[in-house]
Design a protein around this motif. Structure first.
Motif, PDB file in Angstrom:
ATOM      1  N   THR A 196      69.466  36.230  -6.220  1.00  0.00           N
ATOM      2  CA  THR A 196      69.085  35.456  -5.148  1.00  0.00           C
ATOM      3  C   THR A 196      69.308  35.788  -3.678  1.00  0.00           C
ATOM      4  N   TRP A 197      70.680  35.792  -3.435  1.00  0.00           N
ATOM      5  CA  TRP A 197      71.246  35.892  -2.239  1.00  0.00           C
ATOM      6  C   TRP A 197      71.758  37.372  -2.139  1.00  0.00           C
ATOM      7  N   THR A 198      72.158  37.865  -0.645  1.00  0.00           N
ATOM      8  CA  THR A 198      72.642  39.063  -0.280  1.00  0.00           C
ATOM      9  C   THR A 198      73.989  38.564   0.259  1.00  0.00           C
ATOM     10  N   MET A 199      75.069  38.973  -0.314  1.00  0.00           N
ATOM     11  CA  MET A 199      76.450  38.586   0.181  1.00  0.00           C
ATOM     12  C   MET A 199      77.488  39.731   0.456  1.00  0.00           C
ATOM     13  N   GLY A 200      78.532  39.524   0.677  1.00  0.00           N
ATOM     14  CA  GLY A 200      79.673  40.436   0.659  1.00  0.00           C
ATOM     15  C   GLY A 200      80.273  40.662  -0.765  1.00  0.00           C
ATOM     16  N   ARG A 201      81.046  41.349  -0.932  1.00  0.00           N
ATOM     17  CA  ARG A 201      81.325  41.823  -2.470  1.00  0.00           C
ATOM     18  C   ARG A 201      82.227  40.606  -2.824  1.00  0.00           C
ATOM     19  N   VAL A 202      83.235  39.963  -2.455  1.00  0.00           N
ATOM     20  CA  VAL A 202      83.925  38.917  -2.790  1.00  0.00           C
ATOM     21  C   VAL A 202      83.063  37.926  -3.213  1.00  0.00           C
ATOM     22  N   ALA A 330      91.010  43.654  -8.646  1.00  0.00           N
ATOM     23  CA  ALA A 330      91.620  44.170  -9.881  1.00  0.00           C
ATOM     24  C   ALA A 330      90.186  44.574 -10.551  1.00  0.00           C
ATOM     25  N   PHE A 331      89.094  43.571 -10.673  1.00  0.00           N
ATOM     26  CA  PHE A 331      87.920  43.447 -11.473  1.00  0.00           C
ATOM     27  C   PHE A 331      86.957  44.902 -10.908  1.00  0.00           C
ATOM     28  N   CYS A 332      86.848  44.708  -9.680  1.00  0.00           N
ATOM     29  CA  CYS A 332      86.035  45.868  -9.087  1.00  0.00           C
ATOM     30  C   CYS A 332      86.699  47.182  -9.080  1.00  0.00           C
ATOM     31  N   ALA A 333      88.095  47.351  -9.151  1.00  0.00           N
ATOM     32  CA  ALA A 333      88.666  48.469  -9.402  1.00  0.00           C
ATOM     33  C   ALA A 333      88.630  48.889 -10.990  1.00  0.00           C
ATOM     34  N   GLY A 334      88.358  48.311 -11.965  1.00  0.00           N
ATOM     35  CA  GLY A 334      88.193  48.368 -13.123  1.00  0.00           C
ATOM     36  C   GLY A 334      89.661  48.355 -13.797  1.00  0.00           C
TER      37      GLY A 334
END
Length: 386
Positions: A196-202, A330-334
């Motif tokens: 639904t929304w366009t937001m920043g990564r966090v 940490a999740f986004c970095a794998g």
């Protein structure tokens, strides 16, 4: 004419705020812009277009580069501490669109200056708790989150003593309907694809885990003085109804509008007045269906974990937020699985509540910052990225 300071001008909230302001030069005047510095070209472009008196970035090195880009404009450029300098400026409203705990000092600075705070940086209220609410004059904080803006609008329908409960709506994120087992293999790419929304990564990852809704629950309790047990979260996939207030006579008042952040942003800048024609309204001659369903707390445990942190108060919400910010990275970095985000936050919060928790009665800014730093270090250790 309202003089406006925008903190986090190159982020999602900041860019949309400037979009609102760009066609309403007779209503708003931008006096300062700040950003982290990751997109100096955009910040320089914004500065050249809106001609604020002051522009700031997070580091002195980035400020030197930005100053060269704005050499012929006469605009003052600053580095470290720029957010607090901008927040202290003489103006009508400060829009805090900074992401994460970094926005706390700017929030406190704005409140100390007596300026209206249009708050999109929910984390600063969540971690600051009573330090923020005690510093605020009545009505000084105006919520920019769509849910809290909706609550503020709906609360106009009755007196405070007539409120039975607040109802926060959640889209459910990209994984609505999945069981906990089905969430185990979620990738960062999938988590960043919000329906639904366009937001920043966090914020986007937080919406996928529903940590964002947990933060919003704490924010709602602090903003509107409602007990945690009188706040309900329901899943509403289309994000048409942004939140609701149930009154003691059985009436429920809902604020509905197309999912467009420009509406709550504009209202935050102009509160209590509305800005005309910010977004298109619904075509009520077109059939629509609005669905609501209960939250699956087994699959998405972040909301109840946040409720626990909020009830503990003191430094507990700061630990909840700080650990989550590390886990999202940490999740986004794998380095961490999707389920590991909330599981790790829970482990860090449990440790803190067992030893080291500072209750509301003893809360200080130093205690909040120390708890934030400890939680980040502990989360890094658990994630193996220390």
């Amino acid at each position: 004419m309202r003089d406006v300071v925008i903190l986090g001008s190159t982020g999602s909230i900041g860019t949309q705020a400037l979009e609102v302001i760009s066609t309403r030069g007779d209503q708003f005047n931008v006096v300062a812009l700040t950003a982290g510095g990751a997109n100096l070209e955009l910040l320089a472009e914004q500065a050249c277009r809106f001609r604020p008196r002051f522009v700031g970035v997070a580091t002195d090195e980035a400020a030197t580069e930005l100053a060269a880009m704005l050499a012929d404009t006469g605009i003052e450029v600053a580095g470290a501490g720029a957010n607090e300098r901008a927040a202290a400026m003489s103006c009508d409203v400060v829009l805090n669109g900074i992401t994460g705990a970094a926005g706390l000092l700017a929030t406190l600075t704005t409140l100390k200056a007596g300026t209206t705070l249009a708050l999109a940086n929910k984390e600063s209220l969540v971690i600051g708790g009573r330090l923020v609410t005690d510093a605020a004059a009545p009505g000084q904080i105006v919520a920019v989150d769509s849910e809290h803006s909706a609550l503020a609008q709906s609360l106009r329908a009755g007196r405070r003593e007539e409120v039975r409960r607040l109802i926060l709506t959640a889209s459910g994120g990209p994984f609505r309907g999945r069981t906990r087992a089905e969430l185990a293999g979620v990738t960062p790419e999938q988590a960043l694809a919000h329906p639904t929304w366009t937001m920043g990564r966090v914020v986007t990852v937080n919406s996928a885990t529903l940590v964002n809704k947990g933060l919003e629950l704490i924010e709602a309790a602090l903003l509107y003085g409602v007990d945690y047990d009188a706040i309900t979260v329901v899943v509403h996939p289309t994000s048409d109804v942004h939140s609701m207030v149930e009154f003691t006579d059985g009436a429920t008042i809902a604020q509905a509008s197309p999912p467009d952040m420009r509406l709550p942003i504009a209202l935050g800048l102009s509160w209590p007045d509305r800005v005309a024609d910010v977004t298109p309204s619904y075509d009520w001659s077109t059939p629509r269906t609005w669905m609501f369903e209960p939250l699956d707390s087994e699959a998405f445990g972040a909301v109840e974990l946040a409720r626990r942190a909020g009830k503990a108060a003191g430094t507990a919400p700061a630990v909840f937020n700080a650990a989550n910010e590390i886990c999202v990275d940490a999740f986004c970095a794998g380095d961490l699985g999707f389920l590991g985000i909330v599981d790790t936050v829970e482990a860090v919060l449990n440790e803190h509540l067992a030893a080291g928790h500072v209750p509301d009665g003893s809360l200080t800014l130093e205690a909040v910052l120390a708890a934030d730093a400890w939680a980040r270090d502990r989360a890094r250790q658990i994630c193996g990225v220390a």
